[in-house]
Enzyme design. Structure first.
Site, PDB file in Angstrom:
ATOM      1  N   LYS A  22       0.841  -1.209   0.000  1.00 48.93           N
ATOM      2  CA  LYS A  22       0.000   0.000   0.000  1.00 48.93           C
ATOM      3  C   LYS A  22       0.869   1.250   0.000  1.00 48.93           C
ATOM      4  O   LYS A  22       0.673   2.161  -0.814  1.00 48.93           O
ATOM      5  CB  LYS A  22      -0.889   0.004   1.247  1.00 48.93           C
ATOM      6  CG  LYS A  22      -1.559   1.340   1.517  1.00 48.93           C
ATOM      7  CD  LYS A  22      -2.429   1.308   2.752  1.00 48.93           C
ATOM      8  CE  LYS A  22      -1.727   1.715   4.033  1.00 48.93           C
ATOM      9  NZ  LYS A  22      -1.522   3.164   4.204  1.00 48.93           N
ATOM     10  N   ASN A  23       1.838   1.285   0.935  1.00 47.34           N
ATOM     11  CA  ASN A  23       2.597   2.522   1.114  1.00 47.34           C
ATOM     12  C   ASN A  23       3.532   2.812  -0.047  1.00 47.34           C
ATOM     13  O   ASN A  23       4.059   3.913  -0.167  1.00 47.34           O
ATOM     14  CB  ASN A  23       3.380   2.482   2.433  1.00 47.34           C
ATOM     15  CG  ASN A  23       2.442   2.619   3.624  1.00 47.34           C
ATOM     16  OD1 ASN A  23       1.249   2.885   3.453  1.00 47.34           O
ATOM     17  ND2 ASN A  23       2.968   2.433   4.820  1.00 47.34           N
ATOM     18  N   CYS A 116      -5.660   8.399   9.150  1.00 45.14           N
ATOM     19  CA  CYS A 116      -5.663   7.664  10.414  1.00 45.14           C
ATOM     20  C   CYS A 116      -5.386   8.607  11.573  1.00 45.14           C
ATOM     21  O   CYS A 116      -4.477   9.429  11.512  1.00 45.14           O
ATOM     22  CB  CYS A 116      -4.550   6.613  10.399  1.00 45.14           C
ATOM     23  SG  CYS A 116      -5.122   4.962  10.119  1.00 45.14           S
ATOM     24  N   ARG A 121       0.568  14.183  13.265  1.00 47.76           N
ATOM     25  CA  ARG A 121       0.968  13.981  11.868  1.00 47.76           C
ATOM     26  C   ARG A 121       1.151  15.307  11.139  1.00 47.76           C
ATOM     27  O   ARG A 121       0.395  15.662  10.246  1.00 47.76           O
ATOM     28  CB  ARG A 121      -0.024  13.074  11.141  1.00 47.76           C
ATOM     29  CG  ARG A 121      -0.176  11.761  11.861  1.00 47.76           C
ATOM     30  CD  ARG A 121      -0.831  10.701  11.051  1.00 47.76           C
ATOM     31  NE  ARG A 121       0.073  10.085  10.097  1.00 47.76           N
ATOM     32  CZ  ARG A 121      -0.157   8.919   9.512  1.00 47.76           C
ATOM     33  NH1 ARG A 121      -1.243   8.258   9.786  1.00 47.76           N
ATOM     34  NH2 ARG A 121       0.700   8.442   8.637  1.00 47.76           N
ATOM     35  N   ASP A 305       4.179   0.359  12.026  1.00 48.96           N
ATOM     36  CA  ASP A 305       3.008  -0.280  11.423  1.00 48.96           C
ATOM     37  C   ASP A 305       2.847  -1.747  11.852  1.00 48.96           C
ATOM     38  O   ASP A 305       1.861  -2.383  11.483  1.00 48.96           O
ATOM     39  CB  ASP A 305       3.079  -0.203   9.892  1.00 48.96           C
ATOM     40  CG  ASP A 305       2.771   1.199   9.380  1.00 48.96           C
ATOM     41  OD1 ASP A 305       2.320   2.041  10.166  1.00 48.96           O
ATOM     42  OD2 ASP A 305       2.992   1.442   8.170  1.00 48.96           O
ATOM     43  N   ARG A 397      -9.051  -0.160   4.221  1.00 49.16           N
ATOM     44  CA  ARG A 397      -8.220   0.867   3.593  1.00 49.16           C
ATOM     45  C   ARG A 397      -6.884   0.282   3.142  1.00 49.16           C
ATOM     46  O   ARG A 397      -6.313   0.742   2.143  1.00 49.16           O
ATOM     47  CB  ARG A 397      -7.891   1.971   4.601  1.00 49.16           C
ATOM     48  CG  ARG A 397      -8.957   3.003   4.818  1.00 49.16           C
ATOM     49  CD  ARG A 397      -8.417   4.095   5.717  1.00 49.16           C
ATOM     50  NE  ARG A 397      -7.038   4.370   5.369  1.00 49.16           N
ATOM     51  CZ  ARG A 397      -6.084   4.708   6.221  1.00 49.16           C
ATOM     52  NH1 ARG A 397      -6.327   4.859   7.478  1.00 49.16           N
ATOM     53  NH2 ARG A 397      -4.846   4.924   5.798  1.00 49.16           N
TER      54      ARG A 397
END
Ligand code: UD1
Length: 418
Positions: A22-23, A116, A121, A305, A397
């Protein structure tokens, strides 16, 4: 509203293949904005975050088509330079379109990100880095506007912290800047290496791949490229943890095991045995799980993560451990849910003291964020009775077919539509 229903107690065995990271995929998609023409990205996971990024690109004027796990992104018609709030609020990673847009068009407007809820952030490093490259930045009406009418100019940038997103945004800005950019204290996550590979395939000149110093010689223009996304190391870690928490034997393929070195090392200390394969690993657990301290750090440290999934394992380990979260504030929200399943956890600032209990009990729990949600599913696999995980949109997601992959390994887990 869908929920994930897990009936715990099954021992997982068999083989699962991870999807593309994903990232990585999200940033590779943004990179396609840098060149007119059609870029082809293979091994793209079918998850909500990718769909949101595709909508961002479409909004900007690109055409995005998916065939299976291959995305074709034609950025020829990109005419708009604004990423709207409705899309950015759904996914914070949309901020990475800022760098490529200002680099190619001299202007970008991106709504302040949401995403999230795992800490404040901030985006100060994205902003100050782009300013170092000559962009003017303004904040107005909830948007960040970056302008560089006569183009960006290479510069030396030292990041205060090896931020993944800031490194990626600056890389994608620097590839079309005039002259040389040196990004120091750059993040070294494997997904950044993947982005470098795609940019180089597009004609960028980048040295220092995989190190904390990335040197970019700007070029006049880039061309579209074809690239395959690396396998998702966090999905791999999650599936391996599913094998470990149930005391089974699970092989996970489709990823580079070196990308998960620290996680595997900690799992070995917790009593798991691994066989390393050319494109994956097999985990086996024969004895009880032991308690092991972990502290999250930028790569090659223990990934934030994987913190939640590791805590789920430690919740039933023999003994006590301390889990320290150094990357994000406020990333222990799922721990309260885990406690509802009988876990014994105390949170003190950015440390969690986890005292292993003999068994967890199934309970209704709420997924507070993506990885926390996955950790609750793992806890459910090991718990007695039924666990009902709500708010699973967080999980969808970032994980493609998580319940299907776990069920194929023998878990009693399914998505129930209410
Ligand atoms: C990315 C990943 C996320 C992962 C994280 C760390 C994506 C889409 N997400 O997030 O899954 O958990 O890397 O490996 O790739 N920070 C600032 N100022 C900035 C930028 C960051 O203070 O300008 C802080 C953040 O608040 C956070 C820390 O730096 O505390 C790390 O953030 P960063 O590495 O930027 O993570 P993301 O790119 O957001």
């Amino acid at each position: 509203m869908s929920t994930i229903l897990v009936n715990g107690g099954r021992v997982l065995t068999g083989t699962a293949r991870v999807s593309g990271a994903k990232n990585s995929a999200l940033k590779l998609m943004a990179a396609a904005l840098l060149a007119p023409g059609a870029s082809v990205i293979r091994n793209v996971p079918d998850i909500t975050d990718v769909a949101v990024m595709a909508d961002v690109l479409r909004h900007l004027g690109a055409t995005v088509t998916r065939h299976g796990h291959t995305l074709t992104i034609d950025a020829t018609g990109v005419a708009d330079v604004e990423a709207p709030y409705e899309l950015v609020a759904q996914m914070r990673a949309s901020i990475v379109v800022l760098g490529p847009l200002v680099a190619r068009f001299g202007r970008a407007r991106v709504a302040m990100p949401g995403g999230c809820n795992i800490g404040s952030r901030k985006i100060d490093m994205h902003v100050s880095g782009l300013e170092r490259l000559g962009a003017e930045i303004a904040f107005e009406h909830g948007f960040i506007e970056a302008t560089a009418p006569s183009g960006l100019t290479g510069a030396d940038v030292i990041l205060d912290f090896p931020s993944v997103g800031a490194t990626e945004n600056l890389l994608m800005a620097a590839v079309l800047a005039r002259g040389t950019t040196v990004i120091d204290n750059a993040a070294r996550e494997p997904e950044i290496g993947d982005l470098v590979d795609m940019l180089v395939a597009m004609g960028a000149r980048i040295e220092g791949r995989g190190t904390a110093t990335l040197t970019v010689e700007g070029v006049e223009a880039l061309a579209p490229a074809e690239h395959a996304t690396i396998g998702d190391r966090i999905e791999a870690g999650t599936l391996l943890a599913a094998g470990a928490i149930t005391g089974g034997e699970v092989t996970v393929t489709g990823f580079e095991p070196m990308h998960l070195e620290m996680v595997l090392a900690k799992m070995v200390r917790a009593g798991c045995a691994f066989e390393i394969l050319p494109d994956g690993a097999t985990v086996r657990r024969t004895g009880p799980l032991g308690a092991v301290d972990v502290a999250t750090l930028p790569f090659p440290g223990f990934p934030t993560d994987m913190q939640a999934q590791f805590m789920a394992m430690m919740a039933i380990a023999d003994g006590s451990c301390v889990i320290t979260e150094n990357v994000f504030e406020n990333r222990f929200m799922f721990a309260d849910e885990l406690k509802r399943m009988g876990a014994d956890i105390d949170i003190e600032g950015h440390r969690a003291i986890v005292r292993g209990v003999e068994r967890l009990e199934g309970a209704p729990v709420r997924s507070p964020d993506l990885r926390g949600g996955a950790a609750l599913v793992l806890a459910g696999l090991a718990a007695e009775g039924e666990t009902r995980v709500t708010d699973i949109h967080h999980i969808l997601r970032g994980y493609e077919g998580l319940t299907g992959k776990l069920a194929a390994l023998g878990a009693d887990v399914r998505i129930a539509e209410d």
